[in-house]
Design an enzyme around this catalytic site. Sequence first.
Site, mmCIF file in Angstrom:
data_model
loop_
_atom_site.group_PDB
_atom_site.id
_atom_site.type_symbol
_atom_site.label_atom_id
_atom_site.label_comp_id
_atom_site.label_asym_id
_atom_site.label_seq_id
_atom_site.Cartn_x
_atom_site.Cartn_y
_atom_site.Cartn_z
ATOM 1 N N ASP A 96 0.850 -1.198 0.000
ATOM 2 C CA ASP A 96 0.000 0.000 0.000
ATOM 3 C C ASP A 96 0.888 1.252 0.000
ATOM 4 O O ASP A 96 1.902 1.316 0.699
ATOM 5 C CB ASP A 96 -0.896 -0.017 1.245
ATOM 6 C CG ASP A 96 -2.023 0.994 1.159
ATOM 7 O OD1 ASP A 96 -3.185 0.577 1.046
ATOM 8 O OD2 ASP A 96 -1.737 2.217 1.216
ATOM 9 N N ASN A 115 -13.070 -2.862 2.456
ATOM 10 C CA ASN A 115 -13.991 -1.749 2.606
ATOM 11 C C ASN A 115 -14.962 -1.777 1.435
ATOM 12 O O ASN A 115 -14.579 -2.046 0.298
ATOM 13 C CB ASN A 115 -13.223 -0.424 2.631
ATOM 14 C CG ASN A 115 -12.392 -0.274 3.900
ATOM 15 O OD1 ASN A 115 -12.822 -0.662 4.980
ATOM 16 N ND2 ASN A 115 -11.198 0.266 3.766
ATOM 17 N N GLY A 165 -15.194 4.062 3.864
ATOM 18 C CA GLY A 165 -13.902 4.652 3.538
ATOM 19 C C GLY A 165 -13.298 4.120 2.261
ATOM 20 O O GLY A 165 -12.152 4.453 1.935
ATOM 21 N N GLN A 166 -14.046 3.290 1.511
ATOM 22 C CA GLN A 166 -13.499 2.807 0.233
ATOM 23 C C GLN A 166 -13.179 4.008 -0.655
ATOM 24 O O GLN A 166 -14.047 4.860 -0.890
ATOM 25 C CB GLN A 166 -14.486 1.876 -0.483
ATOM 26 C CG GLN A 166 -13.898 1.296 -1.776
ATOM 27 C CD GLN A 166 -14.853 0.361 -2.519
ATOM 28 O OE1 GLN A 166 -16.003 0.185 -2.123
ATOM 29 N NE2 GLN A 166 -14.368 -0.233 -3.595
ATOM 30 N N SER A 167 -11.945 4.066 -1.093
ATOM 31 C CA SER A 167 -11.520 5.222 -1.897
ATOM 32 C C SER A 167 -11.050 4.821 -3.286
ATOM 33 O O SER A 167 -10.954 5.668 -4.163
ATOM 34 C CB SER A 167 -10.404 5.981 -1.173
ATOM 35 O OG SER A 167 -9.292 5.136 -0.973
ATOM 36 N N HIS A 190 -10.267 -4.685 -3.491
ATOM 37 C CA HIS A 190 -8.966 -4.982 -2.898
ATOM 38 C C HIS A 190 -9.150 -5.482 -1.473
ATOM 39 O O HIS A 190 -10.018 -5.018 -0.739
ATOM 40 C CB HIS A 190 -8.032 -3.768 -2.938
ATOM 41 C CG HIS A 190 -8.652 -2.500 -2.425
ATOM 42 N ND1 HIS A 190 -9.530 -1.758 -3.177
ATOM 43 C CD2 HIS A 190 -8.516 -1.849 -1.254
ATOM 44 C CE1 HIS A 190 -9.908 -0.685 -2.479
ATOM 45 N NE2 HIS A 190 -9.316 -0.731 -1.299
ATOM 46 N N LEU A 191 -8.284 -6.408 -1.115
ATOM 47 C CA LEU A 191 -8.248 -6.979 0.229
ATOM 48 C C LEU A 191 -7.004 -6.422 0.907
ATOM 49 O O LEU A 191 -5.890 -6.586 0.406
ATOM 50 C CB LEU A 191 -8.153 -8.505 0.102
ATOM 51 C CG LEU A 191 -8.027 -9.348 1.362
ATOM 52 C CD1 LEU A 191 -9.249 -9.189 2.263
ATOM 53 C CD2 LEU A 191 -7.850 -10.823 0.971
ATOM 54 N N HIS A 192 -7.207 -5.723 2.048
ATOM 55 C CA HIS A 192 -6.067 -5.209 2.802
ATOM 56 C C HIS A 192 -5.535 -6.326 3.706
ATOM 57 O O HIS A 192 -6.313 -6.987 4.405
ATOM 58 C CB HIS A 192 -6.489 -4.064 3.737
ATOM 59 C CG HIS A 192 -6.988 -2.823 3.073
ATOM 60 N ND1 HIS A 192 -6.223 -1.685 2.965
ATOM 61 C CD2 HIS A 192 -8.179 -2.517 2.517
ATOM 62 C CE1 HIS A 192 -6.927 -0.728 2.379
ATOM 63 N NE2 HIS A 192 -8.121 -1.203 2.097
HETATM 64 P P1 DGP Z 1 -9.640 1.791 0.509
HETATM 65 O O1 DGP Z 1 -9.740 2.969 1.428
HETATM 66 O O2 DGP Z 1 -10.152 0.528 1.173
HETATM 67 O O3 DGP Z 1 -10.276 2.037 -0.836
HETATM 68 O O4 DGP Z 1 -8.096 1.549 0.275
HETATM 69 C C1 DGP Z 1 -7.392 2.062 -0.798
HETATM 70 C C2 DGP Z 1 -5.934 1.896 -0.480
HETATM 71 O O5 DGP Z 1 -5.204 2.030 -1.669
HETATM 72 C C3 DGP Z 1 -5.391 2.943 0.498
HETATM 73 O O6 DGP Z 1 -4.911 2.266 1.646
HETATM 74 C C4 DGP Z 1 -4.270 3.628 -0.260
HETATM 75 C C5 DGP Z 1 -4.000 2.691 -1.400
HETATM 76 N N1 DGP Z 1 -3.622 3.321 -2.630
HETATM 77 C C6 DGP Z 1 -4.295 4.301 -3.295
HETATM 78 N N2 DGP Z 1 -3.677 4.618 -4.433
HETATM 79 C C7 DGP Z 1 -2.568 3.824 -4.500
HETATM 80 C C8 DGP Z 1 -1.521 3.686 -5.461
HETATM 81 O O7 DGP Z 1 -1.461 4.358 -6.489
HETATM 82 N N3 DGP Z 1 -0.555 2.759 -5.179
HETATM 83 C C9 DGP Z 1 -0.605 1.979 -4.053
HETATM 84 N N4 DGP Z 1 0.396 1.105 -3.882
HETATM 85 N N5 DGP Z 1 -1.573 2.094 -3.141
HETATM 86 C C10 DGP Z 1 -2.543 3.003 -3.361
#
Ligand code: DGP
Length: 113
Positions: free
Chosen positions: A30, A86, A92-94, A99-101
Amino acid sequence: MVDCIFCRIVRREAPARIIYQDEEVTAFHDAHPQAPVHVLIVPNRHIVGIAQTRPEDAPLLGKMLVVARQLAEDLKVTDGYRLVVNSGPLSGQSVFHLHLHLLGGRPLRWPPG
Ligand code: DGP
């Protein structure tokens, strides 16, 4: 072709620290880690989120969990880690590519915020 940051990472058109990739899923660190280990496991195919999955996606979803478990072992966080998906703006999904954290490497409080 979908113009999505995670699709571009999967296709290796955008930079990311990819730690696993096969024909179905990709895992990478991340960009804004919330724990010493913070990895995202994504399907290579664009799926908006868990709410948009179908029953036929069950093997793919299972594969994401299996890869997460293996990475938790490889990254040595088996003493405690958390897998999070999320779903929707209130969560908070952005990024709207499923995706699975995988979070680990520090104590994780419960309930999450
Ligand atoms: P969520 O909030 O669940 O949608 O998590 C999105 C995650 O994605 C957040 O923890 C930051 C990560 N993220 C966003 N843009 C990028 C990117 O361009 N590269 C990487 N490696 N991670 C990213």
